[in-house]
Motif scaffolding. Structure first.
Motif, PDB file in Angstrom:
ATOM      1  N   GLY A  74     -65.132 103.802  46.883  1.00 60.43           N
ATOM      2  CA  GLY A  74     -65.495 105.195  47.081  1.00 60.43           C
ATOM      3  C   GLY A  74     -64.414 106.205  46.760  1.00 60.43           C
ATOM      4  N   LYS A  75     -63.239 105.768  46.316  1.00 59.89           N
ATOM      5  CA  LYS A  75     -62.132 106.671  46.030  1.00 59.89           C
ATOM      6  C   LYS A  75     -61.761 106.603  44.557  1.00 59.89           C
ATOM      7  N   GLU A  76     -61.609 107.775  43.922  1.00 52.65           N
ATOM      8  CA  GLU A  76     -61.237 107.825  42.510  1.00 52.65           C
ATOM      9  C   GLU A  76     -59.726 107.922  42.349  1.00 52.65           C
ATOM     10  N   SER A  77     -59.194 107.161  41.375  1.00 51.44           N
ATOM     11  CA  SER A  77     -57.766 107.190  41.061  1.00 51.44           C
ATOM     12  C   SER A  77     -57.607 107.160  39.550  1.00 51.44           C
ATOM     13  N   GLU A  78     -56.642 107.910  39.040  1.00 58.61           N
ATOM     14  CA  GLU A  78     -56.322 107.856  37.617  1.00 58.61           C
ATOM     15  C   GLU A  78     -55.187 106.871  37.401  1.00 58.61           C
ATOM     16  N   LEU A  79     -55.422 105.917  36.536  1.00 56.74           N
ATOM     17  CA  LEU A  79     -54.412 104.918  36.229  1.00 56.74           C
ATOM     18  C   LEU A  79     -53.900 105.139  34.815  1.00 56.74           C
ATOM     19  N   THR A  80     -52.592 105.277  34.682  1.00 58.06           N
ATOM     20  CA  THR A  80     -51.943 105.381  33.391  1.00 58.06           C
ATOM     21  C   THR A  80     -51.075 104.146  33.190  1.00 58.06           C
ATOM     22  N   ALA A  81     -50.300 104.105  32.105  1.00 57.25           N
ATOM     23  CA  ALA A  81     -49.485 102.938  31.799  1.00 57.25           C
ATOM     24  C   ALA A  81     -48.623 102.552  33.000  1.00 57.25           C
ATOM     25  N   GLY A  82     -48.675 101.287  33.377  1.00 56.51           N
ATOM     26  CA  GLY A  82     -47.985 100.809  34.566  1.00 56.51           C
ATOM     27  C   GLY A  82     -48.857 100.800  35.796  1.00 56.51           C
ATOM     28  N   GLY A  83     -50.067 101.369  35.693  1.00 54.24           N
ATOM     29  CA  GLY A  83     -50.969 101.419  36.836  1.00 54.24           C
ATOM     30  C   GLY A  83     -51.536 100.059  37.164  1.00 54.24           C
ATOM     31  N   PHE A  84     -51.649  99.773  38.461  1.00 62.48           N
ATOM     32  CA  PHE A  84     -52.130  98.480  38.947  1.00 62.48           C
ATOM     33  C   PHE A  84     -53.184  98.708  40.017  1.00 62.48           C
ATOM     34  N   ALA A  85     -54.184  97.832  40.033  1.00 63.91           N
ATOM     35  CA  ALA A  85     -55.180  97.857  41.106  1.00 63.91           C
ATOM     36  C   ALA A  85     -55.553  96.434  41.478  1.00 63.91           C
ATOM     37  N   TYR A  86     -55.635  96.181  42.771  1.00 63.20           N
ATOM     38  CA  TYR A  86     -56.204  94.922  43.270  1.00 63.20           C
ATOM     39  C   TYR A  86     -57.583  95.231  43.816  1.00 63.20           C
ATOM     40  N   ILE A  87     -58.579  94.460  43.372  1.00 66.01           N
ATOM     41  CA  ILE A  87     -59.966  94.681  43.751  1.00 66.01           C
ATOM     42  C   ILE A  87     -60.437  93.498  44.596  1.00 66.01           C
ATOM     43  N   PRO A  88     -60.677  93.690  45.880  1.00 56.98           N
ATOM     44  CA  PRO A  88     -61.121  92.579  46.736  1.00 56.98           C
ATOM     45  C   PRO A  88     -62.507  92.091  46.352  1.00 56.98           C
ATOM     46  N   PRO A  89     -62.869  90.884  46.753  1.00 56.29           N
ATOM     47  CA  PRO A  89     -64.207  90.367  46.443  1.00 56.29           C
ATOM     48  C   PRO A  89     -65.280  91.207  47.130  1.00 56.29           C
ATOM     49  N   GLY A  90     -66.362  91.461  46.393  1.00 56.69           N
ATOM     50  CA  GLY A  90     -67.483  92.197  46.955  1.00 56.69           C
ATOM     51  C   GLY A  90     -67.266  93.685  47.079  1.00 56.69           C
ATOM     52  N   CYS A  91     -66.149  94.207  46.592  1.00 59.78           N
ATOM     53  CA  CYS A  91     -65.837  95.628  46.710  1.00 59.78           C
ATOM     54  C   CYS A  91     -66.406  96.377  45.501  1.00 59.78           C
ATOM     55  N   ALA A  92     -67.182  97.421  45.752  1.00 60.39           N
ATOM     56  CA  ALA A  92     -67.799  98.186  44.670  1.00 60.39           C
ATOM     57  C   ALA A  92     -66.734  98.953  43.890  1.00 60.39           C
ATOM     58  N   TRP A  93     -66.838  98.905  42.549  1.00 51.73           N
ATOM     59  CA  TRP A  93     -65.894  99.655  41.727  1.00 51.73           C
ATOM     60  C   TRP A  93     -66.508  99.987  40.373  1.00 51.73           C
ATOM     61  N   SER A  94     -65.918 100.947  39.705  1.00 58.01           N
ATOM     62  CA  SER A  94     -66.297 101.292  38.345  1.00 58.01           C
ATOM     63  C   SER A  94     -65.053 101.786  37.624  1.00 58.01           C
ATOM     64  N   LEU A  95     -65.117 101.802  36.296  1.00 58.08           N
ATOM     65  CA  LEU A  95     -63.949 102.176  35.499  1.00 58.08           C
ATOM     66  C   LEU A  95     -64.425 102.946  34.277  1.00 58.08           C
ATOM     67  N   ARG A  96     -63.789 104.092  34.002  1.00 60.26           N
ATOM     68  CA  ARG A  96     -64.169 104.909  32.867  1.00 60.26           C
ATOM     69  C   ARG A  96     -62.931 105.481  32.181  1.00 60.26           C
ATOM     70  N   ASN A  97     -63.011 105.567  30.848  1.00 61.92           N
ATOM     71  CA  ASN A  97     -61.995 106.252  30.064  1.00 61.92           C
ATOM     72  C   ASN A  97     -62.501 107.658  29.786  1.00 61.92           C
ATOM     73  N   ARG A  98     -61.935 108.626  30.473  1.00 60.26           N
ATOM     74  CA  ARG A  98     -62.329 110.023  30.287  1.00 60.26           C
ATOM     75  C   ARG A  98     -61.362 110.769  29.382  1.00 60.26           C
ATOM     76  N   GLY A  99     -60.423 110.057  28.791  1.00 63.74           N
ATOM     77  CA  GLY A  99     -59.457 110.680  27.907  1.00 63.74           C
ATOM     78  C   GLY A  99     -59.957 110.757  26.476  1.00 63.74           C
ATOM     79  N   ARG A 100     -59.049 111.145  25.577  1.00 61.11           N
ATOM     80  CA  ARG A 100     -59.394 111.306  24.167  1.00 61.11           C
ATOM     81  C   ARG A 100     -58.867 110.171  23.300  1.00 61.11           C
ATOM     82  N   ALA A 101     -58.155 109.234  23.889  1.00 58.31           N
ATOM     83  CA  ALA A 101     -57.582 108.113  23.144  1.00 58.31           C
ATOM     84  C   ALA A 101     -58.013 106.807  23.798  1.00 58.31           C
ATOM     85  N   PRO A 102     -58.009 105.714  23.046  1.00 60.45           N
ATOM     86  CA  PRO A 102     -58.343 104.419  23.654  1.00 60.45           C
ATOM     87  C   PRO A 102     -57.371 104.067  24.774  1.00 60.45           C
ATOM     88  N   ALA A 103     -57.859 103.306  25.730  1.00 60.52           N
ATOM     89  CA  ALA A 103     -57.035 102.787  26.830  1.00 60.52           C
ATOM     90  C   ALA A 103     -57.030 101.272  26.753  1.00 60.52           C
TER      91      ALA A 103
END
Length: 279
Positions: A107-136
């Protein structure tokens, strides 16, 4: 440790004039997938991922990785997924090496740039989007979580490597250090994803031989790595898989730092039953 660079795959295809010889190695004890073979012709696509292509570096397979899968992903602008993980019992780790993405996790949005890390627990809802102008570009490591009675599931983690001080190995004067995204003493976690850094000339001075399966992606620099009985030259963009008990050692012989993203399975009893499904 103030400046950090991360290898980004170039894709494309080699010219027809290139030689066929290369450094790719696949054995029963280890595999080396050079960055030079991570080309457009070997990409994959995933259901429910828009404008995204994937290099699959490791997958559960007889005689290969047994506990995890490792994807190197390139997400075009407006790409990503609202239902990224099909397996309800899978945990995941994301590490961004280029561009920027917006992660919605628990339920919380975070912007991840180079060096960004996320641990996603099992069963935890998540989504990921590139809203920038360059590939990620990012790494996605997946594993079936092994629950233990009396231990709660881990909590989500969102951070950046630059926010974490490396932990030096004893008696190395900081020439060999590990950036740990998870507390090693937290037994809720059954995998560790870390960044290992060697300064020029630093070494693993013995052949490590232990139960943990490894996946290593070289983020920066070059080195000579001991895998089983072989010395193999590796550089930024190369991937190494080591099965449990494969002897390993390292000598950072380049002019700059040698750094890799490391997966290993930890903190659980050995499985005594056959036929347990893996992802």
């Amino acid at each position: 440790m103030s400046s950090r660079t991360y290898h980004i795959p170039q894709g494309g295809l080699p010219p027809q004039t290139d030689l066929l010889s290369g450094r790719a190695v696949f054995t029963t004890a280890y595999a080396v997938i050079p960055g030079s073979v991570q080309r457009d012709i070997v990409i994959s696509y995933l259901p429910h991922w828009d404008n995204t292509r994937v290099w699959v570096l490791a997958r559960p397979l007889s005689g290969f990785a047994e506990t995890f899968s490792h994807y190197l992903m390139e997400i075009a602008p407006a790409g990503g997924s609202d239902i990224p993980e099909p397996e309800k019992d899978a945990e995941g780790a994301l590490f961004v090496v280029g561009g920027q993405v917006v992660l919605k996790l628990a339920g919380k949005e975070s912007e991840l740039t180079a060096g960004g890390f996320a641990y996603i627990p099992p069963g935890c809802a998540w989504s990921l989007r590139n809203r920038g102008r360059a590939p990620a570009q990012l790494h996605w490591i997946r594993k079936l979580y092994q629950r233990v009675p009396g231990l709660a599931d881990p909590e989500p983690i969102v951070t950046n490597e630059q926010s974490i001080g490396p932990t030096p190995m004893p008696d190395t004067e900081g020439r060999w250090a590990t950036t740990r995204f998870v507390d090693p003493a937290d037994l809720r976690h059954d995998m560790h994803v870390t960044i290992v850094t060697f300064e020029p000339g630093a070494t693993i001075p013995f052949a490590e031989t232990h139960v943990m399966e490894h996946g290593l992606y070289v983020l920066e620099g070059k080195a000579v790595y001991r895998l089983n009985r072989d010395w193999v030259e590796v550089e930024a963009g190369d991937y190494m898989w080591l099965r449990a008990f494969c002897p390993q050692a390292c000598y950072a012989g380049g002019p700059g730092r040698f750094r890799y993203l490391l997966y290993k399975d930890v903190n659980r009893h050995m499985n005594l039953r056959q036929g347990v499904p893996l992802i």
